[in-house]
Structures are given as structure tokens and as C-alpha cells.
Design a protein around this motif. Structure first.
Motif, PDB file in Angstrom:
ATOM      1  N   ASN A   1       0.825  -1.210   0.000  1.00 58.65           N
ATOM      2  CA  ASN A   1       0.000   0.000   0.000  1.00 58.65           C
ATOM      3  C   ASN A   1       0.855   1.254   0.000  1.00 58.65           C
ATOM      4  OD1 ASN A   1      -2.643  -0.333  -0.276  1.00 58.65           O
ATOM      5  ND2 ASN A   1      -3.102  -0.637   1.880  1.00 58.65           N
ATOM      6  N   SER A   2       0.676   2.091  -1.049  1.00 63.61           N
ATOM      7  CA  SER A   2       1.396   3.369  -1.158  1.00 63.61           C
ATOM      8  C   SER A   2       2.899   3.213  -1.323  1.00 63.61           C
ATOM      9  CB  SER A   2       1.133   4.249   0.082  1.00 63.61           C
ATOM     10  OG  SER A   2      -0.244   4.426   0.280  1.00 63.61           O
ATOM     11  N   VAL A   3       3.341   2.059  -1.772  1.00 67.14           N
ATOM     12  CA  VAL A   3       4.790   1.828  -1.990  1.00 67.14           C
ATOM     13  C   VAL A   3       5.017   1.179  -3.344  1.00 67.14           C
ATOM     14  CG1 VAL A   3       6.879   0.673  -1.149  1.00 67.14           C
ATOM     15  CG2 VAL A   3       5.161   1.482   0.481  1.00 67.14           C
ATOM     16  N   PHE A   4       5.913   1.774  -4.139  1.00 64.56           N
ATOM     17  CA  PHE A   4       6.266   1.238  -5.454  1.00 64.56           C
ATOM     18  C   PHE A   4       7.777   1.136  -5.573  1.00 64.56           C
ATOM     19  CE2 PHE A   4       2.479   1.090  -8.225  1.00 64.56           C
ATOM     20  CZ  PHE A   4       1.545   1.647  -7.371  1.00 64.56           C
ATOM     21  N   GLU A   5       8.218   0.218  -6.394  1.00 66.44           N
ATOM     22  CA  GLU A   5       9.652   0.040  -6.646  1.00 66.44           C
ATOM     23  C   GLU A   5       9.867  -0.108  -8.139  1.00 66.44           C
ATOM     24  OE1 GLU A   5      10.184  -3.163  -3.062  1.00 66.44           O
ATOM     25  OE2 GLU A   5      11.748  -3.178  -4.612  1.00 66.44           O
ATOM     26  N   GLY A   6      11.136   0.133  -8.561  1.00 66.28           N
ATOM     27  CA  GLY A   6      11.442  -0.154  -9.958  1.00 66.28           C
ATOM     28  C   GLY A   6      12.679   0.568 -10.432  1.00 66.28           C
ATOM     29  N   LYS A   7      13.148   0.152 -11.609  1.00 68.18           N
ATOM     30  CA  LYS A   7      14.300   0.787 -12.255  1.00 68.18           C
ATOM     31  C   LYS A   7      13.792   1.912 -13.145  1.00 68.18           C
ATOM     32  CE  LYS A   7      17.555  -3.066 -12.350  1.00 68.18           C
ATOM     33  NZ  LYS A   7      18.018  -4.206 -13.144  1.00 68.18           N
ATOM     34  N   LEU A   8      14.363   3.083 -12.999  1.00 72.98           N
ATOM     35  CA  LEU A   8      13.985   4.214 -13.847  1.00 72.98           C
ATOM     36  C   LEU A   8      15.244   4.918 -14.328  1.00 72.98           C
ATOM     37  CD1 LEU A   8      11.082   5.988 -11.853  1.00 72.98           C
ATOM     38  CD2 LEU A   8      10.866   4.411 -13.781  1.00 72.98           C
ATOM     39  N   THR A   9      15.156   5.448 -15.524  1.00 67.39           N
ATOM     40  CA  THR A   9      16.231   6.338 -15.987  1.00 67.39           C
ATOM     41  C   THR A   9      15.984   7.716 -15.364  1.00 67.39           C
ATOM     42  OG1 THR A   9      14.938   7.114 -17.862  1.00 67.39           O
ATOM     43  CG2 THR A   9      16.290   5.114 -18.212  1.00 67.39           C
ATOM     44  N   LYS A  10      16.993   8.570 -15.449  1.00 65.52           N
ATOM     45  CA  LYS A  10      16.822   9.941 -14.919  1.00 65.52           C
ATOM     46  C   LYS A  10      15.666  10.646 -15.622  1.00 65.52           C
ATOM     47  CE  LYS A  10      21.270  10.910 -12.864  1.00 65.52           C
ATOM     48  NZ  LYS A  10      22.659  11.368 -13.061  1.00 65.52           N
ATOM     49  N   VAL A  11      15.567  10.418 -16.926  1.00 63.88           N
ATOM     50  CA  VAL A  11      14.507  11.067 -17.713  1.00 63.88           C
ATOM     51  C   VAL A  11      13.132  10.576 -17.238  1.00 63.88           C
ATOM     52  CG1 VAL A  11      13.487  11.242 -20.023  1.00 63.88           C
ATOM     53  CG2 VAL A  11      15.982  11.430 -19.725  1.00 63.88           C
ATOM     54  N   GLN A  12      12.997   9.266 -17.048  1.00 64.47           N
ATOM     55  CA  GLN A  12      11.710   8.721 -16.603  1.00 64.47           C
ATOM     56  C   GLN A  12      11.335   9.259 -15.222  1.00 64.47           C
ATOM     57  OE1 GLN A  12      13.009   4.639 -16.945  1.00 64.47           O
ATOM     58  NE2 GLN A  12      11.546   4.216 -18.615  1.00 64.47           N
ATOM     59  N   LEU A  13      12.348   9.335 -14.342  1.00 64.27           N
ATOM     60  CA  LEU A  13      12.066   9.836 -12.989  1.00 64.27           C
ATOM     61  C   LEU A  13      11.623  11.294 -13.030  1.00 64.27           C
ATOM     62  CD1 LEU A  13      12.010   9.456  -9.934  1.00 64.27           C
ATOM     63  CD2 LEU A  13      14.444  10.035  -9.869  1.00 64.27           C
ATOM     64  N   ARG A  14      12.303  12.091 -13.851  1.00 63.81           N
ATOM     65  CA  ARG A  14      11.930  13.502 -13.972  1.00 63.81           C
ATOM     66  C   ARG A  14      10.497  13.627 -14.515  1.00 63.81           C
ATOM     67  NH1 ARG A  14      15.404  15.714 -17.751  1.00 63.81           N
ATOM     68  NH2 ARG A  14      17.085  14.979 -16.444  1.00 63.81           N
ATOM     69  N   GLU A  15      10.185  12.805 -15.494  1.00 65.33           N
ATOM     70  CA  GLU A  15       8.841  12.786 -16.100  1.00 65.33           C
ATOM     71  C   GLU A  15       7.788  12.463 -15.034  1.00 65.33           C
ATOM     72  OE1 GLU A  15       7.440   9.680 -19.107  1.00 65.33           O
ATOM     73  OE2 GLU A  15       9.001  10.764 -20.219  1.00 65.33           O
ATOM     74  N   LEU A  16       8.064  11.414 -14.265  1.00 70.89           N
ATOM     75  CA  LEU A  16       7.127  10.984 -13.216  1.00 70.89           C
ATOM     76  C   LEU A  16       6.973  12.092 -12.170  1.00 70.89           C
ATOM     77  CD1 LEU A  16       5.389   8.960 -11.633  1.00 70.89           C
ATOM     78  CD2 LEU A  16       7.514   7.861 -10.834  1.00 70.89           C
ATOM     79  N   ARG A  17       8.067  12.692 -11.791  1.00 72.19           N
ATOM     80  CA  ARG A  17       8.012  13.766 -10.780  1.00 72.19           C
ATOM     81  C   ARG A  17       7.198  14.951 -11.285  1.00 72.19           C
ATOM     82  NH1 ARG A  17      13.457  15.126  -7.676  1.00 72.19           N
ATOM     83  NH2 ARG A  17      12.142  16.931  -7.372  1.00 72.19           N
ATOM     84  N   ASN A  18       7.409  15.329 -12.548  1.00 68.84           N
ATOM     85  CA  ASN A  18       6.660  16.462 -13.104  1.00 68.84           C
ATOM     86  C   ASN A  18       5.157  16.175 -13.120  1.00 68.84           C
ATOM     87  OD1 ASN A  18       9.006  17.885 -13.467  1.00 68.84           O
ATOM     88  ND2 ASN A  18       9.261  17.289 -15.619  1.00 68.84           N
ATOM     89  N   LYS A  19       4.811  14.939 -13.484  1.00 67.59           N
ATOM     90  CA  LYS A  19       3.377  14.578 -13.518  1.00 67.59           C
ATOM     91  C   LYS A  19       2.799  14.570 -12.107  1.00 67.59           C
ATOM     92  CE  LYS A  19       3.655  12.048 -17.875  1.00 67.59           C
ATOM     93  NZ  LYS A  19       3.845  10.712 -18.526  1.00 67.59           N
TER      94      LYS A  19
END
Lengths: 88, 88
Positions: free
Chosen positions: A30-48
Motif C-alpha cells: 500500500n502506497s509503496v512502489f519500486e522499480g528501475k527508472l532512468t533519470k529522464v523517466q524519474l523527472r517525467e514521473l516527478r513532473n506529472k
């Protein structure tokens, strides 16, 4: 990078936030996710996420590790659900 | 070792588990604790948790890192509460 993402958000926004995380990482608890992300993907997710959360009420934490090998994970009790609950 | 502890447990046991975590680590977010522990302290905490949780219903995850320096933490939204809520 290996990422652990956790969130504590207003019920009104939980569904939207979970759906967004689901597109980038895998559900752990619950409320916890894991995974491999590139810097670009992480920035994208953070912006959203920035476009959804209310900074006064909600909180999202990202723990970033250069390498998943540095992380040792142990689970007590119920082991990982094969098919995580689809309730929000 | 640097440890991130997260739990998803039955409401009946949340209070007891939070109190136990409070004695070993610091509160970060609902059901999330962080802190430096020795191997002995971690084993002690795990044994006590094993005595509280229902392995069929509850789940506790420990993420262990050899060194806190390997971990980069970013927070979106509400920054860390100075005095974490005492509600459970």
C-alpha cells in the motif's frame, strides 16, 4: 537507478497517483512502489506528480539508489502478492 | 546499516507496531520508518515484530543499505513534519 517511491496523499488523489505510479514502477505494498527508472523517466514521473499533488497536504518520497545490488530487502509476514489488489 | 522499514498491517495491530518501530527508528511517513541500526538491533526488532504480526494478514518490509551515502532521498509536497502526528 533503482527507486523506491512512497506516498501519503489525500484520499481524493490516491487513485490518480496510484495509476500514475503503476505506469512507471511495480506495486510493492500500500502506497509503496519500486522499480528501475532512468533519470529522464524519474523527472517525467516527478513532473506529472507535481501536477496532481497538493503540496500542502500530500507527500511523495523517492529513495534513489545507484544500483539495486546495494539494497537488501527482507519481508516479514505476508509475502509479495502475485496479483496486487486492484483496490486503491 | 541504514534501514527503511515499511508496514501494511491490520488496524488492530498498527498501534503496537508503530510504538515498537518508534523505539528503534524515526517516523518518516505513515507506516514508514528510517534509521541506522546494528545487525543486533535489527534482529531484535524483527524478532519482536514476529511476535506481533499475523503472517497471514500483515506485511513488514525492511530495505537495508550498507551505507546511507548510497541513498538519495527527495521529497515532493509536504516537507518532513517536525513533530510527526501522534495519531496512529
Amino acid at each position: 537507478m533503482y527507486i523506491i517511491g512512497i506516498y501519503d496523499v489525500n484520499k481524493k488523489r490516491v487513485g490518480k497517483i496510484k495509476k500514475l505510479f503503476d505506469r512507471y514502477m511495480f506495486w510493492t505494498q500500500n502506497s509503496v512502489f519500486e522499480g528501475k527508472l532512468t533519470k529522464v523517466q524519474l523527472r517525467e514521473l516527478r513532473n506529472k506528480l507535481d501536477g496532481i499533488i497538493d503540496p500542502e497536504e500530500d507527500q511523495v518520497i523517492f529513495y534513489q539508489l545507484g544500483n539495486q545490488k546495494w539494497l537488501n530487502k527482507t519481508i516479514l509476514g505476508k509475502q509479495v502478492d502475485d496479483d496486487p489488489p486492484n483496490f486503491i
